[in-house]
Design a protein around this motif. Sequence first.
Motif, PDB file in Angstrom:
ATOM      1  N   PRO A 169       0.698  -1.274  -0.008  1.00 25.02           N
ATOM      2  CA  PRO A 169       0.064  -0.029  -0.085  1.00 25.02           C
ATOM      3  C   PRO A 169       0.807   1.217  -0.001  1.00 25.02           C
ATOM      4  O   PRO A 169       0.532   2.231  -0.733  1.00 25.02           O
ATOM      5  CB  PRO A 169      -0.813  -0.042   1.156  1.00 25.02           C
ATOM      6  N   TYR A 170       1.871   1.194   0.892  1.00 26.01           N
ATOM      7  CA  TYR A 170       2.879   2.432   1.034  1.00 26.01           C
ATOM      8  C   TYR A 170       3.266   2.854  -0.502  1.00 26.01           C
ATOM      9  O   TYR A 170       3.456   4.076  -1.177  1.00 26.01           O
ATOM     10  CB  TYR A 170       3.641   2.419   1.970  1.00 26.01           C
ATOM     11  N   PHE A 264     -13.769   3.896   2.420  1.00 31.01           N
ATOM     12  CA  PHE A 264     -14.361   4.136   3.444  1.00 31.01           C
ATOM     13  C   PHE A 264     -13.459   5.258   4.105  1.00 31.01           C
ATOM     14  O   PHE A 264     -14.328   5.957   5.092  1.00 31.01           O
ATOM     15  CB  PHE A 264     -14.110   2.576   4.329  1.00 31.01           C
ATOM     16  N   PHE A 265     -12.305   5.273   4.256  1.00 30.63           N
ATOM     17  CA  PHE A 265     -11.532   6.480   4.933  1.00 30.63           C
ATOM     18  C   PHE A 265     -11.973   7.586   4.139  1.00 30.63           C
ATOM     19  O   PHE A 265     -11.561   8.921   4.746  1.00 30.63           O
ATOM     20  CB  PHE A 265     -10.116   6.128   5.122  1.00 30.63           C
ATOM     21  N   GLY A 266     -12.325   8.031   2.967  1.00 31.70           N
ATOM     22  CA  GLY A 266     -12.643   8.844   2.456  1.00 31.70           C
ATOM     23  C   GLY A 266     -14.059   9.656   2.822  1.00 31.70           C
ATOM     24  O   GLY A 266     -14.260  10.593   2.361  1.00 31.70           O
ATOM     25  N   LEU A 273     -10.426  11.483   4.152  1.00 31.27           N
ATOM     26  CA  LEU A 273      -8.983  11.410   3.654  1.00 31.27           C
ATOM     27  C   LEU A 273      -8.788  11.621   2.096  1.00 31.27           C
ATOM     28  O   LEU A 273      -9.795  10.718   1.367  1.00 31.27           O
ATOM     29  CB  LEU A 273      -8.158  10.309   4.104  1.00 31.27           C
ATOM     30  N   GLU A 274      -7.900  12.123   1.527  1.00 32.61           N
ATOM     31  CA  GLU A 274      -7.596  11.895   0.042  1.00 32.61           C
ATOM     32  C   GLU A 274      -6.934  10.562  -0.099  1.00 32.61           C
ATOM     33  O   GLU A 274      -6.655   9.900   0.455  1.00 32.61           O
ATOM     34  CB  GLU A 274      -6.574  12.867  -0.415  1.00 32.61           C
ATOM     35  N   ALA A 278      -5.279   8.066   2.373  1.00 27.39           N
ATOM     36  CA  ALA A 278      -5.828   6.873   2.956  1.00 27.39           C
ATOM     37  C   ALA A 278      -5.079   5.652   2.571  1.00 27.39           C
ATOM     38  O   ALA A 278      -5.209   4.662   3.429  1.00 27.39           O
ATOM     39  CB  ALA A 278      -7.255   6.835   2.130  1.00 27.39           C
ATOM     40  N   ALA A 279      -4.648   5.440   1.245  1.00 27.96           N
ATOM     41  CA  ALA A 279      -3.930   4.453   1.023  1.00 27.96           C
ATOM     42  C   ALA A 279      -2.955   3.776   2.072  1.00 27.96           C
ATOM     43  O   ALA A 279      -2.485   2.657   2.198  1.00 27.96           O
ATOM     44  CB  ALA A 279      -3.390   4.452  -0.406  1.00 27.96           C
ATOM     45  N   LYS A 280      -2.265   4.954   2.653  1.00 28.37           N
ATOM     46  CA  LYS A 280      -1.064   4.581   3.313  1.00 28.37           C
ATOM     47  C   LYS A 280      -1.464   3.942   4.792  1.00 28.37           C
ATOM     48  O   LYS A 280      -0.925   3.054   5.454  1.00 28.37           O
ATOM     49  CB  LYS A 280      -0.371   5.890   3.808  1.00 28.37           C
ATOM     50  N   TYR A 281      -2.947   4.129   5.217  1.00 27.92           N
ATOM     51  CA  TYR A 281      -3.439   3.472   6.296  1.00 27.92           C
ATOM     52  C   TYR A 281      -3.849   1.989   5.959  1.00 27.92           C
ATOM     53  O   TYR A 281      -3.753   1.368   7.065  1.00 27.92           O
ATOM     54  CB  TYR A 281      -4.618   4.119   6.799  1.00 27.92           C
TER      55      TYR A 281
END
Length: 424
Positions: A169-170, A264-266, A273-274, A278-281
Amino acid sequence: MAGTSVISEQNSSDSINGASHKNRFALISLTSLFFMWGFITCLNDILIPHLKAIFDLNYTQSMLVQFCFFGAYFLVSLPAGHLVKKVGYQKGIVAGLVVAAFGCLLFYPAASMHSYAMFLSALFVLASGITILQVSANPYVTLLGPAKSASSRLTMTQAFNALGTTVAPYLGALFILNEAASAMEVAPSADSVKVPYLILTAALLLLAAIFAWLKLPHISSAETTKDEVLSGSAWQYRHLVLGALGIFVYVGAEVSIGSFLIIFFGEANIAGLEESQAAKYLTYYWGGAMVGRFIGAAVMQKLAAGKVLGFNAFAAVILITIAMLSSGSVAMWAILLVGLCNSIMFPTIFSLALNGLGKHTGQGAGVLCLAIVGGAIIPLIQGAIADIVGVQLSFILPVLCYVYIVYYGLKGAKPTTLSSKEQA
């Protein structure tokens, strides 16, 4: 699986879980495969929001990424099982790596043609190669040591699969989403996937060359000779059949949750989140699975694998329910902690389902890999639910999946043939 163990019971608590020096080298070599297919599979979670934005897709259409990827397991698992039975585990691994490399290479023309259908085709070919790897490597690991420590041994190697899903993801956010965001300022483009997937192509081909050269232990106890007639079928084992359903719902739930995390985080009521942030989470979600597998490999040296599986699945039910009924950081971290619960599930279900199959192990592994098609179907169903009731409430589907896994861990995993149950 008698005869496959070449060590004493005294060494069963070894960090590689009961392997001889020769088998330990094989297990260490196999960790690279588990890392690689974990990395590639997790990149789908990055591709989904990326392709959704580029091709203006709804939730159901965007989940076709997972449908085509995991649909390959359904179509390719049984042929892969026959291939591995014919050429052996090592050559099966090499074949899987070459096919996966070709699938990665197809991402370049897919991006150049700006074709969603071509992307889906490339994903199918890539997943076909990974399916062959799964059918080859997973049962091979269970046979490289005593049956008693098979769950622990497979959990340890699967921890490196989770390492791949933690890193992906990172790096995906850095090299795909960030690049895509810059390109979108000019015009929507899928070009950001070209270089990462070309690098993956080269890495897979390098691994194929290495595994073609390595001298790995030959496991004959799960194979049949040309003159030997194999009686019965893997389907006669009740715990295998129930385990296949367990793999279906587990992979479906895990993939479905991972696929929706960025979206979901967006959501405004969760974190807003952008995509690139969000992808980093996702690293926390998959990182939890990695940490949990290392812990689980040790825990299952002391506790029954089925009980540990049931406990983790129950915890996942509680956490997802909290995520559905709350908002903000509570909902966000509750769903991320499900990754820790997921940690031991796949390798534990897989090894419990293969327990006691003997010469039917190869066929049983093919059946279990067939069940990975849950990763194609359940995210698609959750996508349809999300289009109707929203993303947050759509997580009710993974809840139902984990409820079944509680049952399998506590009751369904006990080794029983269908015929012996009828006779009882």
